[in-house]
Design a protein around this motif. Structure first.
Motif, mmCIF file in Angstrom:
data_model
loop_
_atom_site.group_PDB
_atom_site.id
_atom_site.type_symbol
_atom_site.label_atom_id
_atom_site.label_comp_id
_atom_site.label_asym_id
_atom_site.label_seq_id
_atom_site.Cartn_x
_atom_site.Cartn_y
_atom_site.Cartn_z
ATOM 1 N N GLY A 8 27.255 37.295 60.255
ATOM 2 C CA GLY A 8 28.419 37.776 59.525
ATOM 3 C C GLY A 8 28.391 37.466 58.044
ATOM 4 N N GLN A 9 27.387 36.730 57.612
ATOM 5 C CA GLN A 9 27.289 36.320 56.210
ATOM 6 C C GLN A 9 27.059 37.530 55.310
ATOM 7 O OE1 GLN A 9 27.679 33.138 55.200
ATOM 8 N NE2 GLN A 9 27.572 33.778 53.095
ATOM 9 N N LYS A 10 27.679 37.499 54.138
ATOM 10 C CA LYS A 10 27.476 38.555 53.150
ATOM 11 C C LYS A 10 26.517 38.044 52.087
ATOM 12 C CE LYS A 10 31.294 40.094 55.152
ATOM 13 N NZ LYS A 10 31.796 39.359 56.311
ATOM 14 N N LEU A 11 25.482 38.811 51.813
ATOM 15 C CA LEU A 11 24.463 38.436 50.836
ATOM 16 C C LEU A 11 24.724 39.124 49.507
ATOM 17 C CD1 LEU A 11 21.359 38.974 53.149
ATOM 18 C CD2 LEU A 11 22.563 36.838 52.711
ATOM 19 N N THR A 12 24.404 38.446 48.421
ATOM 20 C CA THR A 12 24.489 39.066 47.101
ATOM 21 C C THR A 12 23.260 39.941 46.887
ATOM 22 O OG1 THR A 12 23.289 37.297 45.989
ATOM 23 C CG2 THR A 12 25.702 37.036 46.179
ATOM 24 N N VAL A 13 23.320 40.774 45.868
ATOM 25 C CA VAL A 13 22.174 41.615 45.519
ATOM 26 C C VAL A 13 20.966 40.743 45.197
ATOM 27 C CG1 VAL A 13 21.284 43.280 43.833
ATOM 28 C CG2 VAL A 13 23.594 43.551 44.750
ATOM 29 N N ASP A 14 21.184 39.653 44.472
ATOM 30 C CA ASP A 14 20.073 38.761 44.129
ATOM 31 C C ASP A 14 19.436 38.149 45.376
ATOM 32 O OD1 ASP A 14 20.202 39.210 41.400
ATOM 33 O OD2 ASP A 14 21.519 37.499 41.028
ATOM 34 N N GLU A 15 20.247 37.786 46.361
ATOM 35 C CA GLU A 15 19.711 37.215 47.591
ATOM 36 C C GLU A 15 18.894 38.245 48.370
ATOM 37 O OE1 GLU A 15 23.000 33.777 48.662
ATOM 38 O OE2 GLU A 15 23.458 35.865 49.198
ATOM 39 N N ILE A 47 28.698 43.867 44.754
ATOM 40 C CA ILE A 47 28.141 44.433 45.981
ATOM 41 C C ILE A 47 27.668 43.306 46.876
ATOM 42 C CG2 ILE A 47 26.242 45.812 46.916
ATOM 43 C CD1 ILE A 47 26.448 47.545 44.419
ATOM 44 N N ARG A 48 27.920 43.449 48.166
ATOM 45 C CA ARG A 48 27.436 42.510 49.171
ATOM 46 C C ARG A 48 26.791 43.304 50.298
ATOM 47 N NH1 ARG A 48 28.558 39.871 45.483
ATOM 48 N NH2 ARG A 48 29.777 37.962 45.365
ATOM 49 N N VAL A 49 25.858 42.647 50.981
ATOM 50 C CA VAL A 49 25.177 43.240 52.137
ATOM 51 C C VAL A 49 25.352 42.281 53.304
ATOM 52 C CG1 VAL A 49 22.969 44.026 53.075
ATOM 53 C CG2 VAL A 49 23.486 44.385 50.653
ATOM 54 N N ARG A 50 25.885 42.786 54.398
ATOM 55 C CA ARG A 50 25.998 41.945 55.594
ATOM 56 C C ARG A 50 24.599 41.623 56.104
ATOM 57 N NH1 ARG A 50 29.905 45.911 56.888
ATOM 58 N NH2 ARG A 50 32.009 45.048 56.850
ATOM 59 N N ARG A 51 24.407 40.376 56.530
ATOM 60 C CA ARG A 51 23.113 39.946 57.093
ATOM 61 C C ARG A 51 22.727 40.890 58.233
ATOM 62 N NH1 ARG A 51 18.491 37.996 56.355
ATOM 63 N NH2 ARG A 51 19.384 36.396 55.055
ATOM 64 N N SER A 52 23.674 41.226 59.112
ATOM 65 C CA SER A 52 23.371 42.100 60.255
ATOM 66 C C SER A 52 22.940 43.495 59.799
ATOM 67 C CB SER A 52 24.568 42.189 61.202
ATOM 68 O OG SER A 52 25.704 42.690 60.517
ATOM 69 N N ASP A 53 23.548 44.024 58.738
ATOM 70 C CA ASP A 53 23.150 45.338 58.224
ATOM 71 C C ASP A 53 21.741 45.288 57.636
ATOM 72 O OD1 ASP A 53 25.497 46.609 58.966
ATOM 73 O OD2 ASP A 53 26.456 46.305 57.014
ATOM 74 N N LEU A 54 21.410 44.194 56.955
ATOM 75 C CA LEU A 54 20.061 44.041 56.408
ATOM 76 C C LEU A 54 19.043 43.977 57.536
ATOM 77 C CD1 LEU A 54 18.141 43.655 54.019
ATOM 78 C CD2 LEU A 54 18.609 41.196 54.161
ATOM 79 N N GLU A 55 19.329 43.184 58.570
ATOM 80 C CA GLU A 55 18.397 43.061 59.695
ATOM 81 C C GLU A 55 18.225 44.389 60.421
ATOM 82 O OE1 GLU A 55 16.487 40.498 60.274
ATOM 83 O OE2 GLU A 55 17.427 39.277 58.728
ATOM 84 N N ASN A 56 19.326 45.124 60.631
ATOM 85 C CA ASN A 56 19.238 46.439 61.276
ATOM 86 C C ASN A 56 18.430 47.417 60.434
ATOM 87 O OD1 ASN A 56 20.760 45.621 63.476
ATOM 88 N ND2 ASN A 56 22.677 46.336 62.594
ATOM 89 N N TRP A 57 18.630 47.385 59.125
ATOM 90 C CA TRP A 57 17.899 48.267 58.219
ATOM 91 C C TRP A 57 16.402 47.941 58.262
ATOM 92 C CZ3 TRP A 57 15.326 46.989 53.575
ATOM 93 C CH2 TRP A 57 14.904 48.071 52.822
ATOM 94 N N LEU A 58 16.073 46.654 58.269
ATOM 95 C CA LEU A 58 14.670 46.254 58.347
ATOM 96 C C LEU A 58 14.034 46.707 59.663
ATOM 97 C CD1 LEU A 58 14.848 42.675 56.826
ATOM 98 C CD2 LEU A 58 13.659 44.657 55.857
ATOM 99 N N THR A 59 14.781 46.615 60.745
ATOM 100 C CA THR A 59 14.289 47.096 62.038
ATOM 101 C C THR A 59 14.014 48.590 61.983
ATOM 102 O OG1 THR A 59 15.453 45.361 63.228
ATOM 103 C CG2 THR A 59 14.827 47.303 64.504
#
Length: 65
Positions: A8-15, A47-59
């Motif tokens: 559920g963590q939100k990542l910054t663009v830099d992260e 802008i923030r990116v949910r950790r789960s959205d990043l992982e799904n996108w990578l998949t």
């Protein structure tokens, strides 16, 4: 810089850029072309990116051939 691992963590663009080892300009280019991970725009314009959205996108980006 520590990258969050909680789903559920939100990542910054830099992260996100740090984790993917890309430049901010690449991130924003992908975003403009709708090729990057889903983003959340906060009321202050950040802008923030949910950790789960990043992982799904990578998949989804995995090359299964």
């Amino acid at each position: 810089m520590t990258v969050a691992t909680c789903p559920g963590q939100k990542l910054t663009v830099d992260e996100v850029c740090g984790e993917l080892q890309i430049s901010r300009s690449t991130f924003y280019d992908w975003r403009q072309k709708r090729r990057g991970p889903r983003c959340i725009r906060l009321p202050n314009g950040s802008i923030r990116v949910r950790r789960s959205d990043l992982e799904n996108w990578l998949t989804d980006c995995e090359d299964l051939t």
